[in-house]
Scaffold this motif. Sequence first.
Motif, PDB file in Angstrom:
ATOM      1  N   GLU A 423       4.269  -5.988  -4.945  1.00  0.00           N
ATOM      2  CA  GLU A 423       5.099  -7.123  -5.357  1.00  0.00           C
ATOM      3  C   GLU A 423       4.366  -7.986  -6.378  1.00  0.00           C
ATOM      4  OE1 GLU A 423       7.052 -10.979  -3.189  1.00  0.00           O
ATOM      5  OE2 GLU A 423       7.428  -8.994  -2.320  1.00  0.00           O
ATOM      6  N   TYR A 424       3.067  -8.193  -6.175  1.00  0.00           N
ATOM      7  CA  TYR A 424       2.286  -8.995  -7.113  1.00  0.00           C
ATOM      8  C   TYR A 424       2.280  -8.365  -8.513  1.00  0.00           C
ATOM      9  CZ  TYR A 424      -1.820 -10.493  -9.671  1.00  0.00           C
ATOM     10  OH  TYR A 424      -2.669 -10.905 -10.669  1.00  0.00           O
ATOM     11  N   ALA A 425       2.085  -7.055  -8.576  1.00  0.00           N
ATOM     12  CA  ALA A 425       1.912  -6.381  -9.862  1.00  0.00           C
ATOM     13  C   ALA A 425       3.220  -5.903 -10.480  1.00  0.00           C
ATOM     14  CB  ALA A 425       0.980  -5.181  -9.682  1.00  0.00           C
ATOM     15  N   CYS A 426       4.334  -6.026  -9.773  1.00  0.00           N
ATOM     16  CA  CYS A 426       5.597  -5.424 -10.198  1.00  0.00           C
ATOM     17  C   CYS A 426       6.119  -6.030 -11.505  1.00  0.00           C
ATOM     18  CB  CYS A 426       6.636  -5.591  -9.100  1.00  0.00           C
ATOM     19  SG  CYS A 426       8.202  -4.773  -9.478  1.00  0.00           S
ATOM     20  N   THR A 427       6.263  -5.216 -12.513  1.00  0.00           N
ATOM     21  CA  THR A 427       6.816  -5.688 -13.791  1.00  0.00           C
ATOM     22  C   THR A 427       8.309  -5.945 -13.702  1.00  0.00           C
ATOM     23  OG1 THR A 427       6.994  -3.372 -14.473  1.00  0.00           O
ATOM     24  CG2 THR A 427       5.052  -4.573 -15.204  1.00  0.00           C
ATOM     25  N   SER A 428       8.954  -5.396 -12.669  1.00  0.00           N
ATOM     26  CA  SER A 428      10.395  -5.610 -12.482  1.00  0.00           C
ATOM     27  C   SER A 428      10.692  -6.843 -11.634  1.00  0.00           C
ATOM     28  CB  SER A 428      11.021  -4.377 -11.820  1.00  0.00           C
ATOM     29  OG  SER A 428      10.859  -3.226 -12.624  1.00  0.00           O
ATOM     30  N   LYS A 429       9.651  -7.504 -11.120  1.00  0.00           N
ATOM     31  CA  LYS A 429       9.786  -8.713 -10.305  1.00  0.00           C
ATOM     32  C   LYS A 429      10.626  -8.468  -9.042  1.00  0.00           C
ATOM     33  CE  LYS A 429       7.725 -10.667 -13.787  1.00  0.00           C
ATOM     34  NZ  LYS A 429       6.283 -10.943 -13.759  1.00  0.00           N
ATOM     35  N   ILE A 430      10.476  -7.299  -8.449  1.00  0.00           N
ATOM     36  CA  ILE A 430      11.236  -6.942  -7.253  1.00  0.00           C
ATOM     37  C   ILE A 430      10.617  -7.614  -6.033  1.00  0.00           C
ATOM     38  CG2 ILE A 430      11.967  -5.021  -5.778  1.00  0.00           C
ATOM     39  CD1 ILE A 430      13.329  -5.080  -8.512  1.00  0.00           C
ATOM     40  N   GLU A 431      11.462  -8.123  -5.127  1.00  0.00           N
ATOM     41  CA  GLU A 431      10.993  -8.736  -3.886  1.00  0.00           C
ATOM     42  C   GLU A 431      10.679  -7.626  -2.878  1.00  0.00           C
ATOM     43  OE1 GLU A 431      14.377 -11.499  -3.335  1.00  0.00           O
ATOM     44  OE2 GLU A 431      12.835 -13.068  -3.414  1.00  0.00           O
ATOM     45  N   VAL A 432       9.561  -6.981  -3.101  1.00  0.00           N
ATOM     46  CA  VAL A 432       9.195  -5.780  -2.355  1.00  0.00           C
ATOM     47  C   VAL A 432       9.094  -6.048  -0.858  1.00  0.00           C
ATOM     48  CG1 VAL A 432       7.351  -4.096  -1.999  1.00  0.00           C
ATOM     49  CG2 VAL A 432       8.034  -4.727  -4.321  1.00  0.00           C
ATOM     50  N   GLN A 433       8.431  -7.131  -0.471  1.00  0.00           N
ATOM     51  CA  GLN A 433       8.198  -7.395   0.949  1.00  0.00           C
ATOM     52  C   GLN A 433       9.508  -7.710   1.681  1.00  0.00           C
ATOM     53  OE1 GLN A 433       4.349  -9.609   1.806  1.00  0.00           O
ATOM     54  NE2 GLN A 433       4.547 -10.054  -0.379  1.00  0.00           N
ATOM     55  N   LYS A 434      10.386  -8.432   1.021  1.00  0.00           N
ATOM     56  CA  LYS A 434      11.686  -8.747   1.620  1.00  0.00           C
ATOM     57  C   LYS A 434      12.504  -7.483   1.829  1.00  0.00           C
ATOM     58  CE  LYS A 434      15.924 -11.386   0.770  1.00  0.00           C
ATOM     59  NZ  LYS A 434      16.640 -12.273  -0.187  1.00  0.00           N
ATOM     60  N   ILE A 435      12.509  -6.613   0.835  1.00  0.00           N
ATOM     61  CA  ILE A 435      13.252  -5.357   0.941  1.00  0.00           C
ATOM     62  C   ILE A 435      12.695  -4.497   2.074  1.00  0.00           C
ATOM     63  CG2 ILE A 435      13.761  -3.171  -0.236  1.00  0.00           C
ATOM     64  CD1 ILE A 435      13.775  -4.778  -2.876  1.00  0.00           C
ATOM     65  N   LEU A 436      11.372  -4.411   2.160  1.00  0.00           N
ATOM     66  CA  LEU A 436      10.754  -3.599   3.207  1.00  0.00           C
ATOM     67  C   LEU A 436      11.113  -4.119   4.594  1.00  0.00           C
ATOM     68  CD1 LEU A 436       8.925  -1.302   4.068  1.00  0.00           C
ATOM     69  CD2 LEU A 436       6.951  -2.813   3.735  1.00  0.00           C
ATOM     70  N   ARG A 437      11.087  -5.439   4.792  1.00  0.00           N
ATOM     71  CA  ARG A 437      11.444  -5.984   6.110  1.00  0.00           C
ATOM     72  C   ARG A 437      12.909  -5.707   6.428  1.00  0.00           C
ATOM     73  NH1 ARG A 437       9.654  -6.271  10.832  1.00  0.00           N
ATOM     74  NH2 ARG A 437       7.638  -6.636   9.814  1.00  0.00           N
ATOM     75  N   GLU A 438      13.788  -5.744   5.428  1.00  0.00           N
ATOM     76  CA  GLU A 438      15.194  -5.417   5.669  1.00  0.00           C
ATOM     77  C   GLU A 438      15.331  -3.962   6.120  1.00  0.00           C
ATOM     78  OE1 GLU A 438      16.997  -6.397   1.949  1.00  0.00           O
ATOM     79  OE2 GLU A 438      17.137  -8.548   2.399  1.00  0.00           O
ATOM     80  N   GLY A 439      14.531  -3.078   5.521  1.00  0.00           N
ATOM     81  CA  GLY A 439      14.556  -1.678   5.942  1.00  0.00           C
ATOM     82  C   GLY A 439      14.041  -1.507   7.364  1.00  0.00           C
ATOM     83  N   ILE A 440      12.968  -2.230   7.700  1.00  0.00           N
ATOM     84  CA  ILE A 440      12.426  -2.172   9.060  1.00  0.00           C
ATOM     85  C   ILE A 440      13.459  -2.678  10.063  1.00  0.00           C
ATOM     86  CG2 ILE A 440      10.702  -3.201  10.600  1.00  0.00           C
ATOM     87  CD1 ILE A 440       8.731  -3.075   8.220  1.00  0.00           C
ATOM     88  N   ASN A 441      14.135  -3.771   9.732  1.00  0.00           N
ATOM     89  CA  ASN A 441      15.175  -4.306  10.626  1.00  0.00           C
ATOM     90  C   ASN A 441      16.299  -3.299  10.826  1.00  0.00           C
ATOM     91  OD1 ASN A 441      13.767  -6.704  10.917  1.00  0.00           O
ATOM     92  ND2 ASN A 441      14.921  -7.789   9.357  1.00  0.00           N
ATOM     93  N   THR A 442      16.638  -2.570   9.768  1.00  0.00           N
ATOM     94  CA  THR A 442      17.667  -1.530   9.890  1.00  0.00           C
ATOM     95  C   THR A 442      17.218  -0.441  10.846  1.00  0.00           C
ATOM     96  OG1 THR A 442      18.504  -1.926   7.655  1.00  0.00           O
ATOM     97  CG2 THR A 442      18.978   0.209   8.622  1.00  0.00           C
ATOM     98  N   MET A 443      15.960  -0.037  10.742  1.00  0.00           N
ATOM     99  CA  MET A 443      15.444   1.014  11.630  1.00  0.00           C
ATOM    100  C   MET A 443      15.446   0.549  13.083  1.00  0.00           C
ATOM    101  SD  MET A 443      14.830   3.492   9.558  1.00  0.00           S
ATOM    102  CE  MET A 443      13.902   4.609  10.577  1.00  0.00           C
ATOM    103  N   ILE A 444      15.058  -0.707  13.310  1.00  0.00           N
ATOM    104  CA  ILE A 444      15.049  -1.238  14.679  1.00  0.00           C
ATOM    105  C   ILE A 444      16.470  -1.261  15.240  1.00  0.00           C
ATOM    106  CG2 ILE A 444      14.609  -3.295  16.062  1.00  0.00           C
ATOM    107  CD1 ILE A 444      12.312  -3.953  14.108  1.00  0.00           C
ATOM    108  N   LYS A 445      17.410  -1.684  14.419  1.00  0.00           N
ATOM    109  CA  LYS A 445      18.811  -1.786  14.864  1.00  0.00           C
ATOM    110  C   LYS A 445      19.415  -0.414  15.165  1.00  0.00           C
ATOM    111  CE  LYS A 445      23.332  -3.543  13.407  1.00  0.00           C
ATOM    112  NZ  LYS A 445      24.080  -4.248  12.315  1.00  0.00           N
ATOM    113  N   GLU A 446      19.117   0.558  14.294  1.00  0.00           N
ATOM    114  CA  GLU A 446      19.753   1.864  14.438  1.00  0.00           C
ATOM    115  C   GLU A 446      19.041   2.781  15.421  1.00  0.00           C
ATOM    116  OE1 GLU A 446      22.618   2.664  13.103  1.00  0.00           O
ATOM    117  OE2 GLU A 446      22.807   0.757  12.033  1.00  0.00           O
ATOM    118  N   LEU A 447      17.693   2.691  15.450  1.00  0.00           N
ATOM    119  CA  LEU A 447      16.930   3.655  16.249  1.00  0.00           C
ATOM    120  C   LEU A 447      16.143   3.022  17.384  1.00  0.00           C
ATOM    121  CD1 LEU A 447      15.533   5.881  13.342  1.00  0.00           C
ATOM    122  CD2 LEU A 447      17.611   6.199  14.680  1.00  0.00           C
ATOM    123  N   GLY A 448      15.966   1.685  17.332  1.00  0.00           N
ATOM    124  CA  GLY A 448      15.240   1.001  18.377  1.00  0.00           C
ATOM    125  C   GLY A 448      13.738   1.101  18.213  1.00  0.00           C
TER     126      GLY A 448
END
Length: 448
Positions: A423-448
């Motif tokens: 996220e620090y080095a990203c030239t696209s200014k993507i909110e990498v950490q936020k996206i990753l946590r959203e993916g983790i939350n999806t995995m917890i919701k779907e698979l536990g």
Amino acid sequence: MSEVIKLRKGLNIKLKGSAEKALDKLPVPATVALKPTDFPGLTPKLSVKVDAEVKAGDALFYDKYHPEILFTAPLGGKVVSINRGERRKILEVVIATDEKIGSAEFRKADPSSLSAEEVKEQILKSGIWPFIKKRPYGIIANPEEKPKAIYISTFDTAPLAPDYNFVLDGQLDTFQTGINALAQLTEGKVNLGVSKDSAFTSLKNVVVNTFEGPHPAGNVGIQIANISPLNKGEVVWTISVQDVLFIGRLFETGNVDFTKTVALTGSEVQTPKYYQTVVGAPIANLVEGKLVNADHNQRIISGNVLTGTKVSAKSFLGFYDSQISVIPEGDEYEFLGWADPGFNKFSATKAYFGKLFPKKEYIMNANIHGGERAFVLSNQYEKLVPMDILPVYLLKAILVNDIDKMENFGIYEVIEEDFALCEYACTSKIEVQKILREGINTMIKELG
């Protein structure tokens, strides 16, 4: 001495304002607070009401879905406010401290002589259990699960991070007691990740693994991936260095003692150094009268500059944080902007002339220099993550909500801190950490 694992991928960000090895003990704060927002995925249920008197170690709230996991008062006193946000979400439970009230009493014992269930019960009742996290997902460990191992990183490579050799000076016996308790909780090993010249190599009842390399070599997730990568269905637990001390003190004294050492760091601090305080202490206790350019707009961060949380002086220290970073906000006009040759600028891509001074420490602000752009494939992220995964493909799988691809691309192995450099080095200014946590939350919701 263990074999040295040398990591070449990563990046050390050289910031001005590292803490000198001097420790000041702060007075007992007038108030302390626990914030349910510090715990991803937690649904808190209150155990107290306003005006309730609590001892250190008494429950303030608990996990709705695991009521045995308690969150307890860091110090004794009276509950003076329960602050809520939207939809009555609990934001803070604030205690006005009173040293006379003292601590709840727990069993004083050698953890090596106790059963795993006895050790677990004591850690749960004391409120220390939330310091133990599980991988995958980086959330509070489930007491009912059996981890294949427990991992502790004894060094931190994040910008301006505390030196745990200094922080634990004279406390290794208590740390060993904490290790002995943790060893009862797994049928596997307790693994210590250490750096060269570490003070932790003489400890017993552990497996020592030595790491060399740039940040994020000190991240426990990176160490796990380079020792024994997680497969689907496997669970390991992690815990931070100072949190092991809390466990050790619990068994040595029979009392809860959440005293911790916090590094006050950053270019906006007059004299960066270490301060002894307590979990949940007011930020004001740590920063008031200690900052330069107080009339300028500054960013106070609970944690390090890559993964920490922006806070105000009226807020409280994060539950897991052992560092406060203060840097310029960066909201003033910058002369020449991108055309500046950058002799005083640091760049992950060596785009500025500052690359000619590899040992220079930089004053960096919170300005991200632009907005979000197209998220294109490049080799940028792969140079910063010393793991056998494809970060960009994983993030894109999260964006399209493809669970199978998330699994294939390694979501079980990472949490936000492991991708923070991306996220620090990203030239696209993507909110990498936020996206990753959203993916983790999806995995917890779907698979536990």
